[in-house]
Design a protein around this motif. Structure first.
Motif, PDB file in Angstrom:
ATOM      1  N   ASP A 172       3.765  53.251  38.086  1.00 59.38           N
ATOM      2  CA  ASP A 172       2.938  52.814  39.201  1.00 59.38           C
ATOM      3  C   ASP A 172       1.461  52.867  38.815  1.00 59.38           C
ATOM      4  OD1 ASP A 172       5.106  52.423  40.884  1.00 59.38           O
ATOM      5  OD2 ASP A 172       5.067  54.490  41.622  1.00 59.38           O
ATOM      6  N   ILE A 173       0.730  51.837  39.201  1.00 56.80           N
ATOM      7  CA  ILE A 173      -0.707  51.787  38.970  1.00 56.80           C
ATOM      8  C   ILE A 173      -1.406  52.256  40.245  1.00 56.80           C
ATOM      9  CG2 ILE A 173      -2.692  50.328  38.445  1.00 56.80           C
ATOM     10  CD1 ILE A 173      -0.805  48.436  37.011  1.00 56.80           C
ATOM     11  N   PRO A 174      -2.257  53.292  40.171  1.00 48.52           N
ATOM     12  CA  PRO A 174      -2.977  53.741  41.367  1.00 48.52           C
ATOM     13  C   PRO A 174      -3.759  52.591  42.002  1.00 48.52           C
ATOM     14  CG  PRO A 174      -3.236  55.322  39.593  1.00 48.52           C
ATOM     15  CD  PRO A 174      -2.574  54.124  39.001  1.00 48.52           C
ATOM     16  N   GLU A 175      -3.823  52.587  43.303  1.00 49.64           N
ATOM     17  CA  GLU A 175      -4.471  51.494  44.023  1.00 49.64           C
ATOM     18  C   GLU A 175      -5.926  51.311  43.609  1.00 49.64           C
ATOM     19  OE1 GLU A 175      -5.230  50.041  48.666  1.00 49.64           O
ATOM     20  OE2 GLU A 175      -4.079  51.857  48.221  1.00 49.64           O
ATOM     21  N   CYS A 176      -6.611  52.419  43.302  1.00 48.73           N
ATOM     22  CA  CYS A 176      -8.029  52.333  42.951  1.00 48.73           C
ATOM     23  C   CYS A 176      -8.264  51.610  41.629  1.00 48.73           C
ATOM     24  CB  CYS A 176      -8.643  53.728  42.898  1.00 48.73           C
ATOM     25  SG  CYS A 176      -7.922  54.809  41.642  1.00 48.73           S
ATOM     26  N   LEU A 177      -7.234  51.508  40.791  1.00 44.86           N
ATOM     27  CA  LEU A 177      -7.377  50.845  39.496  1.00 44.86           C
ATOM     28  C   LEU A 177      -6.947  49.379  39.521  1.00 44.86           C
ATOM     29  CD1 LEU A 177      -6.032  53.575  37.015  1.00 44.86           C
ATOM     30  CD2 LEU A 177      -8.393  53.162  37.736  1.00 44.86           C
ATOM     31  N   ARG A 178      -6.275  48.959  40.543  1.00 44.57           N
ATOM     32  CA  ARG A 178      -5.696  47.617  40.569  1.00 44.57           C
ATOM     33  C   ARG A 178      -6.728  46.493  40.488  1.00 44.57           C
ATOM     34  NH1 ARG A 178      -1.163  49.143  45.216  1.00 44.57           N
ATOM     35  NH2 ARG A 178      -0.054  50.648  43.893  1.00 44.57           N
ATOM     36  N   PRO A 179      -7.949  46.661  41.054  1.00 42.61           N
ATOM     37  CA  PRO A 179      -8.931  45.583  40.890  1.00 42.61           C
ATOM     38  C   PRO A 179      -9.247  45.275  39.429  1.00 42.61           C
ATOM     39  CG  PRO A 179      -9.621  47.071  42.639  1.00 42.61           C
ATOM     40  CD  PRO A 179      -8.446  47.710  41.978  1.00 42.61           C
ATOM     41  N   TRP A 180      -9.104  46.261  38.559  1.00 45.09           N
ATOM     42  CA  TRP A 180      -9.365  46.049  37.134  1.00 45.09           C
ATOM     43  C   TRP A 180      -8.068  45.814  36.335  1.00 45.09           C
ATOM     44  CZ3 TRP A 180     -11.862  50.050  39.860  1.00 45.09           C
ATOM     45  CH2 TRP A 180     -13.228  49.832  40.098  1.00 45.09           C
ATOM     46  N   MET A 181      -6.938  45.756  37.038  1.00 46.73           N
ATOM     47  CA  MET A 181      -5.646  45.501  36.392  1.00 46.73           C
ATOM     48  C   MET A 181      -5.042  44.197  36.901  1.00 46.73           C
ATOM     49  SD  MET A 181      -5.067  48.013  34.229  1.00 46.73           S
ATOM     50  CE  MET A 181      -3.298  47.899  33.923  1.00 46.73           C
ATOM     51  N   ASP A 182      -5.890  43.241  37.249  1.00 46.60           N
ATOM     52  CA  ASP A 182      -5.448  41.930  37.740  1.00 46.60           C
ATOM     53  C   ASP A 182      -4.601  42.040  38.996  1.00 46.60           C
ATOM     54  OD1 ASP A 182      -6.714  40.742  35.543  1.00 46.60           O
ATOM     55  OD2 ASP A 182      -4.928  40.979  34.293  1.00 46.60           O
ATOM     56  N   GLY A 183      -4.823  43.103  39.768  1.00 50.99           N
ATOM     57  CA  GLY A 183      -4.104  43.272  41.023  1.00 50.99           C
ATOM     58  C   GLY A 183      -2.679  43.769  40.882  1.00 50.99           C
ATOM     59  N   ARG A 184      -2.229  44.036  39.679  1.00 53.57           N
ATOM     60  CA  ARG A 184      -0.848  44.485  39.486  1.00 53.57           C
ATOM     61  C   ARG A 184      -0.622  45.888  40.045  1.00 53.57           C
ATOM     62  NH1 ARG A 184      -0.027  43.153  33.226  1.00 53.57           N
ATOM     63  NH2 ARG A 184      -2.276  43.470  33.298  1.00 53.57           N
ATOM     64  N   GLU A 185       0.566  46.135  40.538  1.00 58.51           N
ATOM     65  CA  GLU A 185       0.912  47.429  41.108  1.00 58.51           C
ATOM     66  C   GLU A 185       1.732  48.275  40.153  1.00 58.51           C
ATOM     67  OE1 GLU A 185       2.871  46.780  44.808  1.00 58.51           O
ATOM     68  OE2 GLU A 185       1.172  45.725  45.717  1.00 58.51           O
ATOM     69  N   LYS A 186       2.378  47.648  39.171  1.00 53.50           N
ATOM     70  CA  LYS A 186       3.247  48.390  38.257  1.00 53.50           C
ATOM     71  C   LYS A 186       3.066  47.897  36.831  1.00 53.50           C
ATOM     72  CE  LYS A 186       6.924  49.274  41.671  1.00 53.50           C
ATOM     73  NZ  LYS A 186       6.757  50.750  41.690  1.00 53.50           N
ATOM     74  N   ILE A 187       3.398  48.778  35.886  1.00 57.81           N
ATOM     75  CA  ILE A 187       3.446  48.435  34.465  1.00 57.81           C
ATOM     76  C   ILE A 187       4.902  48.543  34.022  1.00 57.81           C
ATOM     77  CG2 ILE A 187       2.738  49.097  32.137  1.00 57.81           C
ATOM     78  CD1 ILE A 187       0.208  50.269  33.310  1.00 57.81           C
ATOM     79  N   GLY A 188       5.398  47.500  33.423  1.00 57.76           N
ATOM     80  CA  GLY A 188       6.791  47.493  32.945  1.00 57.76           C
ATOM     81  C   GLY A 188       7.084  46.161  32.302  1.00 57.76           C
ATOM     82  N   TRP A 189       8.179  46.105  31.555  1.00 64.88           N
ATOM     83  CA  TRP A 189       8.504  44.866  30.851  1.00 64.88           C
ATOM     84  C   TRP A 189       8.710  43.700  31.814  1.00 64.88           C
ATOM     85  CZ3 TRP A 189       7.330  44.434  26.051  1.00 64.88           C
ATOM     86  CH2 TRP A 189       7.397  45.529  25.198  1.00 64.88           C
ATOM     87  N   LYS A 190       9.351  43.967  32.932  1.00 59.07           N
ATOM     88  CA  LYS A 190       9.626  42.867  33.857  1.00 59.07           C
ATOM     89  C   LYS A 190       8.386  42.448  34.647  1.00 59.07           C
ATOM     90  CE  LYS A 190      11.419  45.875  37.553  1.00 59.07           C
ATOM     91  NZ  LYS A 190      12.583  46.132  38.415  1.00 59.07           N
ATOM     92  N   HIS A 191       7.326  43.290  34.596  1.00 53.65           N
ATOM     93  CA  HIS A 191       6.084  42.954  35.293  1.00 53.65           C
ATOM     94  C   HIS A 191       5.021  42.419  34.330  1.00 53.65           C
ATOM     95  CE1 HIS A 191       7.410  44.887  39.031  1.00 53.65           C
ATOM     96  NE2 HIS A 191       7.906  45.852  38.253  1.00 53.65           N
ATOM     97  N   ARG A 192       5.386  42.347  33.066  1.00 59.06           N
ATOM     98  CA  ARG A 192       4.403  41.914  32.072  1.00 59.06           C
ATOM     99  C   ARG A 192       4.209  40.420  32.136  1.00 59.06           C
ATOM    100  NH1 ARG A 192       4.666  45.022  26.711  1.00 59.06           N
ATOM    101  NH2 ARG A 192       3.669  46.453  28.161  1.00 59.06           N
ATOM    102  N   ARG A 193       2.954  40.011  32.053  1.00 54.63           N
ATOM    103  CA  ARG A 193       2.631  38.593  32.078  1.00 54.63           C
ATOM    104  C   ARG A 193       2.429  38.096  30.650  1.00 54.63           C
ATOM    105  NH1 ARG A 193      -1.947  39.027  36.863  1.00 54.63           N
ATOM    106  NH2 ARG A 193      -0.564  39.850  38.480  1.00 54.63           N
ATOM    107  N   THR A 194       3.011  36.979  30.354  1.00 57.66           N
ATOM    108  CA  THR A 194       2.918  36.417  29.003  1.00 57.66           C
ATOM    109  C   THR A 194       1.898  35.294  28.979  1.00 57.66           C
ATOM    110  OG1 THR A 194       4.733  34.903  29.486  1.00 57.66           O
ATOM    111  CG2 THR A 194       5.280  37.032  28.495  1.00 57.66           C
TER     112      THR A 194
END
Length: 560
Positions: free
Chosen positions: A538-560
């Motif tokens: 899980d990506i903390p909400e405070c970091l999401r503006p700098w993580m392209d708005g993503r909420e999670k890190i994982g293979w199925k959430h990875r953008r190619t």
């Protein structure tokens, strides 16, 4: 707006080897000797952190005390040696409480050296008085003869005489007066060399003594818990290695960390951050800066250098404490030509605290400008000598990392300094609270203090992988310290207009604190945000503006 800083005037540099030639001009020499003590203690060779020149290797009972030389361009330190002489038991106790056992003998040694110095001062004063009388008589025999006649009855002084073997008294001739003047000159040269040597030894011993310890600091080796941040972790042990995976396994499995490639490239203690791992580093930096530098905070952002002079690092208190001279910082190899020219030795900064403190070295600050508050992002380099184990694996202890550091100069006032210190703790708490990490704030004990800090508070985060039968799972992620005037005195950072100083120049106090150390916080986020079922973090909400708005890190959430 902060006013332009005024460079403090330098005291004249006096080479020890030049004392001999200056004896022909005693009045000029005496004026120089009354200047800054440290202005004449250091040669042009560079400061090196080696056991042969490490203050910890000094034999307190030996007259042969090695000098930690500094280049003449280095800030001239001004240690309050008088306070050490007047309070030897206090400084000895401080050293013992901090495990600076070798340095605990230095206060009494300084007192012995000072007694020797006073003896040389008395001998020198007597020699100068006799030398002045001889010069006057040689220059004008008639005048000095008249003066002697007038003062003979009132003061008991007699004409220049010498006693013969048979006990008769005779007046000295001009040739004899000149010969005696030469003899006095030679003796005075030896006395002044001894004075300079003793002053240098006292200064070097004083430089090696750590700062005094705050009454707020617990004595011993047990910290005191001040408060907690966020909900506390469940007091249960992991049922399997897979339930509480460490950040090493999580990061490797998600393709965020590469320790194997870094070991091949650089060795143990280095690492690669990949894809979301690298992006998460930048997000953490941006988040910490946003919290600290919000509008009206008074914090000014700085991009400091990562390479500093060795004498600047030493002045900030970064030098080995043990007698083996183990280094915590990397020094850069010098070419033979640079060494012969006396070029100052360079080292990699272990924290932005060092270059930030050095910004105002040899500078005169105005009291109306304080507090001055800076925050800097830098790469940090640490040799990290010591044992390795499960508690230091992965990102927890590395040789190179990014850190956001806060640093401030405050008035030499306990209340004003405590206000900035508390502000740093509040900012650290706000940052970690926003990240959702379970943490505890600790008042650190005396044995954990470095040379410069008088008081230190650490914040520890909970790491699931660090919990075990004999481990509680906590690990340090931030630290904040009050250093009083320890660093300012060694860096010649002076202050004008301080309350209670009577118009005299004094020294500001310094405070430093970690806003965010990327590797450890990143490791804590991976472990605490790990979802075993979904294989995501899980990506903390405070970091999401700098993580392209993503909420999670994982293979199925990875953008190619």
């Amino acid at each position: 707006m902060i006013k332009a800083m005024i460079k403090a005037p330098r005291a004249p540099f006096v080479c020890l080897q030049c004392l001999q030639c200056r004896l022909v001009r005693p009045q000029r020499r005496q004026r120089l000797l009354r200047g800054s003590t440290t202005a004449r203690l250091f040669s042009s060779s560079t400061l090196r952190y080696k056991s042969s020149t490490n203050p910890a290797s000094i034999n307190p009972g030996s007259d042969d005390i090695p000098i930690l030389s500094r280049p003449p361009t280095a800030p001239k330190a001004n240690i309050d040696i008088k306070h050490i002489r007047q309070n030897p038991a206090l400084y000895e106790q401080t050293c013992l409480e901090r495990n600076y056992k070798t340095q605990s003998a230095y206060p009494s040694r300084i007192i012995d050296l000072f007694a020797q110095w006073q003896t040389r001062q008395r001998d020198g004063r007597s020699m100068r008085e006799r030398g002045n009388a001889l010069r006057r008589q040689i220059a004008n025999p008639t005048t000095i003869q008249h003066e002697d006649d007038e003062t003979e009855s009132g003061s008991g002084k007699t004409k220049p005489t010498a006693t013969t073997t048979g006990g008769d008294v005779k007046t000295l001739s001009r040739e004899q007066l000149i010969e005696e003047a030469r003899t006095i000159k030679d003796k005075l040269s030896s006395i002044e060399e001894d004075e300079a040597r003793l002053e240098a030894q006292m200064t070097e011993l004083a430089l090696a003594i750590p700062n005094l310890t705050s009454p707020e600091t617990p004595r011993g080796d047990e910290p005191r818990v001040l408060s907690y941040i966020n909900e506390q972790p469940e007091q249960v042990l992991p049922s399997s290695d897979r339930l509480w995976r460490s950040h090493v396994h999580i990061g490797s499995e998600l393709g965020l960390l590469d320790f194997t490639g870094a070991a091949t490239t650089s060795g143990w203690g280095w690492y690669y951050l990949i894809d979301e791992g690298a992006q998460l580093e930048q997000a953490l930096i941006s988040y910490a800066l946003a919290v600290v530098t919000k509008q009206g905070s008074g914090w000014h952002q700085v991009a400091p250098p990562s390479i500093v002079y060795g004498h600047i690092a030493a002045a900030c208190g970064f030098q080995p404490r043990d007698q083996n001279g183990e280094q915590q910082i990397y020094t850069l190899a010098q070419s033979t030509a640079d060494a012969e020219r006396g070029k100052p030795e360079l080292c990699l900064a272990g924290t932005a605290e060092i270059p930030l403190a050095g910004m105002k070295a040899d500078t005169l600050l105005e009291e109306t400008d304080l507090p001055i508050k800076y925050i800097g992002v830098s790469r940090c380099y640490r040799a990290e000598a010591g044992a390795r184990g499960v508690d230091t694996k992965g990102l927890y202890r590395v040789h190179e990392f990014t850190k956001v550091e806060m640093f401030a100069w405050t008035p030499p006032d306990a209340d004003a300094t405590a206000e900035v210190f508390d502000e740093m703790l509040d900012l650290q708490t706000e940052i970690l609270q926003g990240l959702g990490l379970s943490c505890r704030v600790l008042e650190m004990p005396s044995t954990d203090l470095g040379a410069s800090a008088t008081r230190k508070c650490d914040i520890e985060a909970f790491f699931p992988s660090r919990r075990g039968p004999d481990r509680d799972g906590w690990g340090e992620v931030t630290s904040a310290s009050i250093c009083t005037d320890y660093q300012a005195r060694r860096l010649a950072t002076r202050l004008r207009g301080a309350a209670g100083a009577g118009g005299k120049l004094t020294y500001p106090w310094t405070v430093n604190g970690t806003a965010l150390a990327v590797p450890r916080v990143l490791a804590a986020l991976l472990e605490n945000g790990w979802d075993e079922t979904e294989m995501t973090v899980d990506i903390p909400e405070c970091l999401r503006p700098w993580m392209d708005g993503r909420e999670k890190i994982g293979w199925k959430h990875r953008r190619t």
